[in-house]
Design an enzyme around this catalytic site. Structure first.
Site, PDB file in Angstrom:
ATOM      1  N   GLU A  83      -4.812  22.516   3.985  1.00  0.00           N
ATOM      2  CA  GLU A  83      -3.932  23.218   4.853  1.00  0.00           C
ATOM      3  C   GLU A  83      -2.888  22.047   5.420  1.00  0.00           C
ATOM      4  O   GLU A  83      -3.402  21.027   6.060  1.00  0.00           O
ATOM      5  CB  GLU A  83      -4.872  23.913   5.809  1.00  0.00           C
ATOM      6  N   LYS A  99     -14.629  27.915  13.967  1.00  0.00           N
ATOM      7  CA  LYS A  99     -14.776  27.890  14.811  1.00  0.00           C
ATOM      8  C   LYS A  99     -15.508  28.033  15.629  1.00  0.00           C
ATOM      9  O   LYS A  99     -15.645  29.519  15.472  1.00  0.00           O
ATOM     10  CB  LYS A  99     -13.006  28.051  15.075  1.00  0.00           C
TER      11      LYS A  99
END
EC number: 4.2.1.70
Length: 315
Positions: A26, A160
């Site tokens: 990414e 996360k």
């Protein structure tokens, strides 16, 4: 070929021609996830780690409205240093292309583009997921629904830890996304080794992950991703007590300042970086480098299996 057709970096074009393994990367970590000038240095380290482990890196992003699979180094440098780089999820891609934007792709957009390009393995840091208080805000990352329809292996350190990890795992189950731990039945917690939840499956080697790819292709059942949680070794994690204290402080600041939506994740990550005096940043870098190495090993073990995920490699 249309004006907005995906383009490929020369190194990716050669790799596809020669049948070499490719790993998608990414670009949001370059433009939005890490502070300057560390972001450019780390982006180059990630790509080199993929090369060192037997695969070709394909960092994905948008330059002047053009989606590029395999950004060249000057393009990565541009996204790392330019102001106003858009953060692109899947829904943003066509609008950004039509308006000639420079953009960095999220986990969702990178996964979708990689799959369209015939790339079967993607390395990232941590997934987005269900936000805390989502029962009232309905705040959930597009990563989850995109992975439900995208045939790709995502090597990550879990979601996360600032998110609602348990709710995210429940959503992944509902959406039919396969989840496995690499060498563990515990789901990793991004900054910390153990995210506090079990997973049903454990995979122990790149070859075993490659067998999963082959089995899904042979069976022809299931269209979603495999999320492979790759935990940090305990001696490399952020101190769990420091993590919990910093997270609690950050959540209090969110409530005090009324921060919601897209601003939540970058705010909390910046809070972690500042409050831990850079320790969380060091951990973040270790996470992505370890995941890049494992993804490259999987891609090498799976070649040519990723090309058999249900679509043909583009010419």
């Amino acid at each position: 070929m249309g004006r907005f057709t995906i383009r490929y970096g020369d190194h990716v074009t050669r790799a596809r021609r020669d049948g070499r393994p490719v790993v998608a990367l990414e670009s949001t970590i370059v433009s939005h996830g890490l502070p300057r000038p560390d972001n450019l240095r780390v982006a180059r380290e990630i790509e080199q780690t993929v090369r060192d482990n037997g695969a070709v890196p394909a960092t994905i992003g948008m330059i002047g409205g053009q989606v590029v699979v395999g950004l060249e180094d000057p393009q990565i440098e541009h996204l790392a240093g330019a102001d106003g780089v858009a953060k692109l999820s899947v829904r943003d891609l066509a609008v950004a292309a039509a308006t000639g934007a420079d953009g960095a792709t999220t986990v969702a957009a990178t996964s979708a583009i990689a799959a369209a390009a015939g790339i079967g393995v993607f390395a990232t840091g941590g997934l987005g997921g269900v936000h805390r208080e989502a029962n009232t805000t309905f705040d959930e990352s597009n990563d989850l629904t995109t992975l439900a329809r995208t045939p790709i292996v995502v090597v990550c350190a879990g979601v996360k830890s600032i998110l609602d990890v348990g709710a995210t795992l429940e959503r992944l189950e509902t959406l039919g996304v396969s989840v496995a731990g690499y060498g563990t039945y515990r789901f990793p917690g991004f900054f910390v080794t153990d995210g506090g939840f079990d997973v049903d499956w454990k995979l122990d080697s790149p070859a075993q992950v490659a067998d999963v790819i082959a089995a899904r292709a042979d069976q022809g059942v299931g269209a979603g991703a495999l999320v492979l949680g790759n935990p940090l070794p305990a001696d490399e994690q952020l101190d769990p007590e420091l993590h919990d204290r910093t997270l609690a402080e950050g959540l209090e600041l969110l409530a005090r300042d009324g921060i919601t939506g897209k601003a939540v994740t970058p705010f909390l990550l910046a809070h972690f970086h500042g409050s831990t005096q850079g320790k969380s940043l060091e951990v973040n870098v270790r996470i992505i480098l370890r995941n890049a190495a494992l993804a490259a090993q999987i891609a090498a073990a799976a070649t040519p299996a990723p090309a058999a995920l249900g679509f043909a490699l583009p010419a």
